[in-house]
Design an enzyme around this catalytic site. Structure first.
Site, PDB file in Angstrom:
ATOM      1  N   HIS A   1       0.834  -1.200   0.000  1.00  0.00           N
ATOM      2  CA  HIS A   1       0.000   0.000   0.000  1.00  0.00           C
ATOM      3  C   HIS A   1       0.869   1.250   0.000  1.00  0.00           C
ATOM      4  O   HIS A   1       1.905   1.301   0.668  1.00  0.00           O
ATOM      5  CB  HIS A   1      -0.925   0.017   1.223  1.00  0.00           C
ATOM      6  CG  HIS A   1      -2.138   0.873   1.020  1.00  0.00           C
ATOM      7  ND1 HIS A   1      -2.083   2.249   1.046  1.00  0.00           N
ATOM      8  CD2 HIS A   1      -3.431   0.551   0.762  1.00  0.00           C
ATOM      9  CE1 HIS A   1      -3.300   2.735   0.823  1.00  0.00           C
ATOM     10  NE2 HIS A   1      -4.127   1.726   0.637  1.00  0.00           N
ATOM     11  N   HIS A   2       0.431   2.258  -0.754  1.00  0.00           N
ATOM     12  CA  HIS A   2       1.211   3.487  -0.855  1.00  0.00           C
ATOM     13  C   HIS A   2       1.345   4.176   0.505  1.00  0.00           C
ATOM     14  O   HIS A   2       2.297   4.943   0.736  1.00  0.00           O
ATOM     15  CB  HIS A   2       0.563   4.443  -1.856  1.00  0.00           C
ATOM     16  CG  HIS A   2       1.537   5.208  -2.684  1.00  0.00           C
ATOM     17  ND1 HIS A   2       2.687   5.781  -2.152  1.00  0.00           N
ATOM     18  CD2 HIS A   2       1.568   5.507  -4.007  1.00  0.00           C
ATOM     19  CE1 HIS A   2       3.355   6.390  -3.118  1.00  0.00           C
ATOM     20  NE2 HIS A   2       2.710   6.232  -4.241  1.00  0.00           N
ATOM     21  N   ALA A   3       0.432   3.913   1.425  1.00  0.00           N
ATOM     22  CA  ALA A   3       0.541   4.499   2.762  1.00  0.00           C
ATOM     23  C   ALA A   3       1.782   4.010   3.490  1.00  0.00           C
ATOM     24  O   ALA A   3       2.307   4.694   4.381  1.00  0.00           O
ATOM     25  CB  ALA A   3      -0.708   4.161   3.592  1.00  0.00           C
TER      26      ALA A   3
ATOM     27  N   ASN B   1       6.030   8.453   3.121  1.00  0.00           N
ATOM     28  CA  ASN B   1       6.084   9.152   1.847  1.00  0.00           C
ATOM     29  C   ASN B   1       6.637  10.559   2.038  1.00  0.00           C
ATOM     30  O   ASN B   1       6.203  11.279   2.931  1.00  0.00           O
ATOM     31  CB  ASN B   1       4.685   9.251   1.238  1.00  0.00           C
ATOM     32  CG  ASN B   1       4.120   7.914   0.817  1.00  0.00           C
ATOM     33  OD1 ASN B   1       4.215   7.521  -0.343  1.00  0.00           O
ATOM     34  ND2 ASN B   1       3.512   7.190   1.761  1.00  0.00           N
TER      35      ASN B   1
END
Length: 463
Positions: A135-137, A305
Site C-alpha cells: 500500500h502506498h501508505a 512518503n
C-alpha cells in the site's frame, strides 16, 4: 505505536472500490536450489525485523477524529500475506503480466498490515516471480528501494533476529484520548503554515511575472483522451525494458535529465500510438510526475512518503522529437522552479490537516457517481522514474535477475507509467484499467521506436 502522517493517511482516504492505492513491485528470481513455499515463508519471517513497515497495521481513529495509528499488535500470519500462483502455459512474460493484472485488481485487507506477496511459479525459464503488493501508505518509491536494499545479501549490516514482541491494542477510550491529544498538539502549527504559504504564493507570483515558460495547469490544460475517465476495479499490466546506457547517452547529448528522456520516450510512444488509433489532439498531453522531497544526503528512510508532484507537458502536439524533448525539458525545469518557490514540503504540510471522514466520504461518492466522466481530467498520465539498484543483487543467495515497479492509477487518470532502473536496464511498467484501455501491448510496442527517434536527433545535435 505512532500516529500516521497526513500524507501517508491520504493514500488510505483516497482508496475506493475502484481506486486501489497499492503499488506493485515485481521481482524475477533465479532460485539457487529447489524452491518451496515453506522455505520462502520461513525466510520472510526471519527478515521481517529488517522491514519495519511490514509489521504494522493501520488502526483507524474512532469517529475519524484523527489520522490512524501505526501499530504492531499482532504477530504476522504468513498465510494471510503470502499466496501461491502458477503462471499459465507457455509461461512467458505475457502470461505473467496477465496474472499481475489480476493480482492488482483487488484491494488489500485493511485488518492486517497492508502488504501481500504473490509467488508465481511455472515460468518457462525456471525463474520465480514474486509480486509485492504494497500500500502506498506504507512507502513511496524511495522507501521501497531502501526496504529492498535492507534484505539483500550485499547489506551485511542488517540484523536478522526476529522480534516477536507485540504492542497492546489501546482501548477505544484511550484511542479517543490519543486522537484528541495529537489533534490539539497539531493545530498550533497551522498559523505558521498559513504565513509560510502566503509568503510562498507571493514569491510565486513574482517568479511567474519574469518567466516565459508556462507550466500546464491541472484540469484547465489537460485534454480528454480515451484513457481518461472513471475506473472499474479491473487492472491490466505490461512491461518493457530499455538499455539504460542509451538513455544516458541521450541525456548527455541533449544536456537534459534522465527524467526528461523518460518523459520524451513516453511522449513519443503515446503520440504514435494515439495517432494509429485515430486519436489526434490539438493540445499537448499533461503528465503528473511524482518527485521525492527528501533532503540530499539525508538518513535512509524505510517507510512513509516524502513526495510531491510536478505537472509538465509531454509536448505531443510537436511533430519534431528533438523540439519535443527540448520543450519537455524546459517545462519540467520550470515546474521544478515553481515547486522550489512554493517549498517542496508545502503539499505534505497541508495534507497533515486533511479531515479523514469528509475526505474519504467525498472520494467514495466521486467514484461511485463516476464523476470523472463529467469534467476534464486533472492530467492525462502519471509518469514516474525511480533509480533502483545500480548493480544486480542477491537475496539468500538467489539472484534477483530483474525488477519492475508501478504505482496506482486514479479516477480520471487511467494510465500509470513507471520506470525503475536495475543494473544496466531501465524497466518500464504500465498499469491501466481494461475498461478504459483494453490492450497495453500496442502502446508498449511504441516505446522502443520512441527511443530510436530520440537517438536519431543526436546526429542533429552533433552537427
Amino acid at each position: 505505536m505512532e500516529r500516521m502522517q497526513g500524507i501517508d493517511a491520504g493514500y488510505l482516504y483516497m482508496e475506493t472500490p475502484t481506486m486501489h492505492m497499492h503499488t506493485l513491485k515485481v521481482a524475477l528470481i533465479e532460485p539457487r536450489e529447489v524452491f518451496t513455499m515453506v522455505r520462502f515463508k520461513d525466510e520472510l519471517l526471519s527478515r521481517l525485523n529488517q522491514l519495519p513497515p511490514l509489521r504494522r497495521r493501520a488502526l483507524p481513529a474512532p469517529f475519524a477524529l484523527n489520522h490512524p495509528l501505526w501499530i504492531f499488535d499482532r504477530p504476522i500470519d504468513p498465510d494471510r500475506h503470502v499466496f501461491h500462483h502458477t503462471v499459465p502455459a507457455p509461461g512467458g512474460m505475457a502470461e505473467l503480466e496477465a496474472l499481475i493484472g489480476t493480482v492488482a485488481s483487488t484491494p488489500l485487507d485493511r485488518s492486517i498490515p497492508l502488504w501481500e506477496l504473490h509467488v508465481c511459479e511455472g515460468l518457462a525459464d525456471g525463474r520465480v516471480a514474486v509480486i509485492g503488493k504494497l500500500h502506498h501508505a506504507l512507502a513511496d518509491g524511495i522507501a521501497a528501494n531502501a526496504l529492498l536494499a535492507n534484505i539483500t545479501d550485499q547489506n551485511h549490516s542488517a540484523q536478522t533476529d526476529l522480534v516477536t514482541r507485540v504492542e497492546q491494542t489501546p482501548s477505544t477510550i484511550e484511542q479517543v484520548r490519543l486522537a484528541l491529544r495529537d489533534a490539539v498538539a497539531l493545530f498550533p502549527r497551522l498559523g505558521a503554515l498559513l504565513w509560510r504559504t502566503s509568503v510562498s504564493l507571493r514569491a510565486l507570483v513574482r517568479h511567474r511575472r519574469h518567466s516565459d515558460v508556462a507550466v500546464p495547469r491541472p484540469v484547465l490544460d489537460a485534454p480528454r483522451t480515451s484513457f481518461n475517465g472513471p475506473l472499474t476495479s479491473r487492472r491490466i499490466f505490461a512491461t518493457c525494458t530499455l538499455p539504460l546506457d542509451e538513455i544516458k547517452e541521450i541525456r548527455r547529448t541533449h544536456d537534459v535529465t534522465i527524467n526528461d528522456v523518460v518523459l520524451g520516450v513516453v511522449a513519443g510512444a503515446l503520440r504514435r500510438w494515439m495517432g494509429d488509433r485515430g486519436e489526434r489532439l490539438s493540445t499537448a498531453l499533461v503528465a503528473g510526475v511524482p518527485v521525492g522531497t527528501d533532503p540530499p544526503n539525508g538518513p535512509v528512510r524505510l517507510g512513509g512518503n516524502r513526495v510531491s508532484n510536478l505537472f509538465t507537458t509531454l509536448a505531443t502536439d510537436i511533430d519534431d522529437p528533438f523540439e519535443r524533448l527540448r520543450e519537455i525539458s524546459r517545462t519540467t525545469a520550470e515546474a521544478k522552479n515553481v515547486q522550489q518557490t512554493l517549498g517542496p514540503s508545502m503539499l505534505i504540510d497541508w495534507v497533515q490537516f486533511t479531515p479523514p471522514g469528509p475526505f474519504s466520504a467525498a472520494l467514495r461518492l466521486y467514484s461511485k457517481s463516476r464523476a470523472a466522466a463529467k469534467h476534464p481530467p486533472p492530467l492525462n498520465v502519471i509518469v514516474s522514474n525511480v533509480r533502483g539498484p545500480g548493480d544486480e543483487v542477491t537475496i539468500s543467495g538467489a539472484r534477483l535477475s530483474d525488477l519492475f515497479s508501478v504505482g496506482p492509477i486514479l479516477e480520471g487518470i487511467g494510465l500509470n507509467v513507471t520506470a525503475w532502473s536495475y543494473g544496466e536496464r531501465l524497466n518500464i511498467s504500465l498499469l491501466s484499467c481494461p475498461d478504459l484501455l483494453d490492450d497495453l501491448g500496442p502502446l508498449v510496442a511504441e516505446l522502443r521506436p520512441a527511443l530510436d527517434e530520440l537517438h536519431a536527433t543526436e546526429k542533429r545535435v552533433a552537427k
